[in-house]
Design an enzyme around this catalytic site. Structure first.
Site, PDB file in Angstrom:
ATOM      1  N   LYS A  41      44.058  78.264  34.392  1.00  0.00           N
ATOM      2  CA  LYS A  41      42.586  78.302  34.423  1.00  0.00           C
ATOM      3  C   LYS A  41      42.049  77.077  33.687  1.00  0.00           C
ATOM      4  O   LYS A  41      42.022  77.033  32.458  1.00  0.00           O
ATOM      5  CB  LYS A  41      42.037  79.552  33.740  1.00  0.00           C
ATOM      6  CG  LYS A  41      40.504  79.606  33.816  1.00  0.00           C
ATOM      7  CD  LYS A  41      39.897  80.501  32.759  1.00  0.00           C
ATOM      8  CE  LYS A  41      38.936  79.840  31.808  1.00  0.00           C
ATOM      9  NZ  LYS A  41      37.980  78.874  32.278  1.00  0.00           N
TER      10      LYS A  41
ATOM     11  N   GLU B 225      46.076  76.800  20.196  1.00  0.00           N
ATOM     12  CA  GLU B 225      45.691  75.507  19.609  1.00  0.00           C
ATOM     13  C   GLU B 225      44.192  75.529  19.443  1.00  0.00           C
ATOM     14  O   GLU B 225      43.467  75.561  20.432  1.00  0.00           O
ATOM     15  CB  GLU B 225      46.068  74.354  20.547  1.00  0.00           C
ATOM     16  CG  GLU B 225      47.538  74.144  20.738  1.00  0.00           C
ATOM     17  CD  GLU B 225      48.247  73.790  19.465  1.00  0.00           C
ATOM     18  OE1 GLU B 225      47.581  73.383  18.487  1.00  0.00           O
ATOM     19  OE2 GLU B 225      49.469  73.939  19.437  1.00  0.00           O
TER      20      GLU B 225
ATOM     21  N   CYS C 213      39.954  67.906  19.182  1.00  0.00           N
ATOM     22  CA  CYS C 213      40.294  68.813  18.083  1.00  0.00           C
ATOM     23  C   CYS C 213      40.938  68.038  16.950  1.00  0.00           C
ATOM     24  O   CYS C 213      40.973  68.489  15.821  1.00  0.00           O
ATOM     25  CB  CYS C 213      41.178  69.951  18.566  1.00  0.00           C
ATOM     26  SG  CYS C 213      42.610  69.408  19.451  1.00  0.00           S
TER      27      CYS C 213
ATOM     28  N   GLU D  17      33.408  72.848  12.314  1.00  0.00           N
ATOM     29  CA  GLU D  17      33.732  71.891  13.371  1.00  0.00           C
ATOM     30  C   GLU D  17      32.491  71.631  14.216  1.00  0.00           C
ATOM     31  O   GLU D  17      31.904  72.562  14.764  1.00  0.00           O
ATOM     32  CB  GLU D  17      34.857  72.453  14.256  1.00  0.00           C
ATOM     33  CG  GLU D  17      35.353  71.442  15.262  1.00  0.00           C
ATOM     34  CD  GLU D  17      36.491  71.960  16.144  1.00  0.00           C
ATOM     35  OE1 GLU D  17      36.410  73.122  16.595  1.00  0.00           O
ATOM     36  OE2 GLU D  17      37.444  71.197  16.391  1.00  0.00           O
TER      37      GLU D  17
HETATM   38  C1  UN1 Z   1      42.727  67.876  21.768  1.00  0.00           C
HETATM   39  O1  UN1 Z   1      41.702  67.352  21.326  1.00  0.00           O
HETATM   40  O2  UN1 Z   1      42.712  69.068  22.178  1.00  0.00           O
HETATM   41  O3  UN1 Z   1      46.104  63.430  19.523  1.00  0.00           O
HETATM   42  C2  UN1 Z   1      44.011  67.179  21.953  1.00  0.00           C
HETATM   43  C3  UN1 Z   1      45.106  63.333  20.218  1.00  0.00           C
HETATM   44  C4  UN1 Z   1      45.222  63.550  21.708  1.00  0.00           C
HETATM   45  C5  UN1 Z   1      45.194  65.003  22.009  1.00  0.00           C
HETATM   46  C6  UN1 Z   1      43.998  65.737  21.520  1.00  0.00           C
HETATM   47  N1  UN1 Z   1      46.436  62.963  22.179  1.00  0.00           N
HETATM   48  O4  UN1 Z   1      44.024  63.055  19.745  1.00  0.00           O
END
Ligand code: UN1
Length: 495
Positions: free
Chosen positions: A175, A249, A283, A384
């Site tokens: 999804k 995550e 993230c 965040e």
């Molecule tokens: C994300 O923001 O969910 O290390 C992953 C990083 C990228 C991945 C981010 N390669 O910033």
């Protein structure tokens, strides 16, 4: 008329059973309607889950290196279609093409990595405590895996989950985010074109209801999720009740520490990329800068100069360095946090407003924003924001820097800029995070390394690299007793 797209369920492309669709629009220019995508519901998920279950036996019986061959072809196809997919991705989620090409590259790297892992998938052989007995562990696939992902890395992040899951012999229901369904569809098409059996990959587009139905469905054995800590906690609770595997995550509030004596040119480049790359919507974004007092004023002054010069615009324009936020809610949220920061008494040192201009139209653009004088208890220090907002703290010692860095509910990425070997090695141990960079920003994970975080960021799993295979396989312990008699462990060895 915009195109109407379909799900891929039970080997055929089809609309949601309800016929409902969701509009997909360009965040840089909202009158650009990209297409309509299925707004699926529990019935669609049910069909997908049954089909994925039916496909499981054949797929897991396929020798792993043969599965790997298909993944290698998927890597080749992704490489061929890289520019096309990147441009589709930019149009629907906004980040500039040089970034979306990087996103696809991450999936290419993951495809080749997962393909090669199919020739390993190691178990262990271990001595038995008894004579004429052989002990080993082998890996088995988990079953049907539900993959729920975010829009900020629409191909890379799904690839970290889907490719190792398939390599290990699982079947998958994917999804994509409703903000990036087109990239999700193109990724699914690559896999199917490469030769993944139709039942082994189901694509179910839609909003939260799809994820909810996958979490609840008895034929789905595992949920792999990327998104907010709040949604992740809910999914984990629901999976817990149903004895499902779950890998999460989630959010981040990632600190970069800059110590005295650090290379400020390097730190400057790193923080501008870490905080404002992808418009702060990673993230892993650098959202807190923890600066030693000896370098604070100079570094902040230079960041302001540099950030002010960033070219904001549509990601499809060649000279754009920072694209739009994803949608109106993100724009409202970022605006609200600027107000909150000001109310809390932080100093707005740069930006703070939606970016406007002739070329920017009605896109969701926001200025690079910097707060200084931030205290750890402020909300802009803790929550965040997922936008281009950097909170800066001033500290006077390494110990204070680490205390502040760890003073958060999250623990994904972290970074320290220093030329002091003691500080760099201590930081590797001291920083409470799944990832620590020394002399690099908090973003930029490599596909073949474990990725994930501690505290409210994760639930103990690591995607990427070899550790992804611990999520997508179960360990079976096998004892073969060829002594020809009953041997009792713990008793026959200790008479
Ligand atoms: C994300 O923001 O969910 O290390 C992953 C990083 C990228 C991945 C981010 N390669 O910033």
């Amino acid at each position: 008329m915009p195109d109407t797209h379909q799900n891929h369920i039970d080997g055929s492309w089809q609309h949601a059973a309800s016929g409902d669709t969701l509009d997909n629009r360009n965040p840089a220019s909202t009158d650009d309607l990209i297409g309509r995508f299925p707004d699926s519901s529990a019935g669609d998920v049910d069909e997908a889950a049954r089909s994925a279950r039916a496909a499981f036996d054949d797929w897991r019986a396929t020798p792993a290196p043969q599965r790997g061959e298909i993944l290698r072809r998927a890597g080749d196809l992704l490489a061929e279609r890289k520019t096309e997919i990147a441009r589709v991705m930019t149009r629907e989620m906004g980040k500039p093409v040089f970034e979306t090409e990087g996103d696809v590259q991450e999936a290419i790297d993951t495809a080749y990595y997962a393909a090669s892992e199919t020739r390993r998938l190691f178990g262990k052989t271990v001595p038995s405590e008894l004579p004429d007995k052989f002990n080993m562990s082998v890996r088995r696939p988990v079953g049907v895996c539900g993959v729920i992902t975010a829009w900020n890395f629409p191909v890379a992040v799904p690839s970290w989950k889907i490719l190792p899951a398939l390599a290990a012999g699982n079947t998958v229901i994917f999804k994509p985010s409703e903000e990036s369904p087109h990239s999700g569809e193109l990724f699914a098409r690559v896999l199917l074109d490469a030769g993944i059996p139709p039942g082994a990959l189901q694509l179910v587009q839609g909003a939260g209801a799809v994820g909810q139905a996958m979490t609840e469905h008895p034929e789905v054995d595992l949920i792999a999720f990327t998104g907010s800590s709040e949604t992740g906690a809910q999914i984990a609770a629901e999976c817990g009740e149903r004895h499902k595997q779950v890998s999460l995550e989630m959010g981040g509030k990632n600190p970069m520490i800059v110590m005295e004596g650090a290379d400020l040119n390097l730190a400057l480049e790193g923080v501008v990329w870490g905080a404002f790359g992808t418009t702060g919507q990673r993230c892993t974004a650098t959202s807190r800068l923890i600066c030693h007092e000896s370098v604070h004023d100079e570094l902040v002054g230079r960041i302001k100069e540099e950030a002010r010069e960033l070219t904001i615009g549509a990601g499809l324009d060649d000279d754009t360095e920072m694209g739009p936020l994803i949608n109106q809610q993100a724009l409202d949220k970022t605006t609200r946090y600027v107000e909150i920061g000001q109310d809390e008494g932080a100093t707005l040192a740069l930006g703070g407003e939606a970016a406007s201009g002739e070329d920017l139209g009605d896109g969701f653009f926001f200025e690079p924003t910097i707060f200084t004088g931030v205290d750890p208890e402020m909300r802009i220090a803790q929550e965040e924001i997922f936008g281009p907002v950097l909170s800066v703290f001033e500290i006077s010692s390494y110990e204070e820097a680490v205390r502040l860095a760890n003073d958060t509910r999250y623990g994904l990425s972290s970074s320290i800029y220093t030329n002091n070997v003691q500080h760099s090695f201590r930081a590797m141990q001291d920083l409470e995070a799944g990832i620590t960079y020394v002399n690099g920003p908090t973003i930029g994970a490599e596909a073949h390394m474990p990725f994930g975080g501690v505290k409210a960021t994760g639930n103990g799993h690591r995607e990427g690299g070899w550790t992804a295979f611990d999520i997508f396989t179960e360990t079976k312990t096998v004892y073969v007793d060829y002594s020809g008699q009953l041997q009792k462990a713990q008793m026959d060895t200790h008479e």
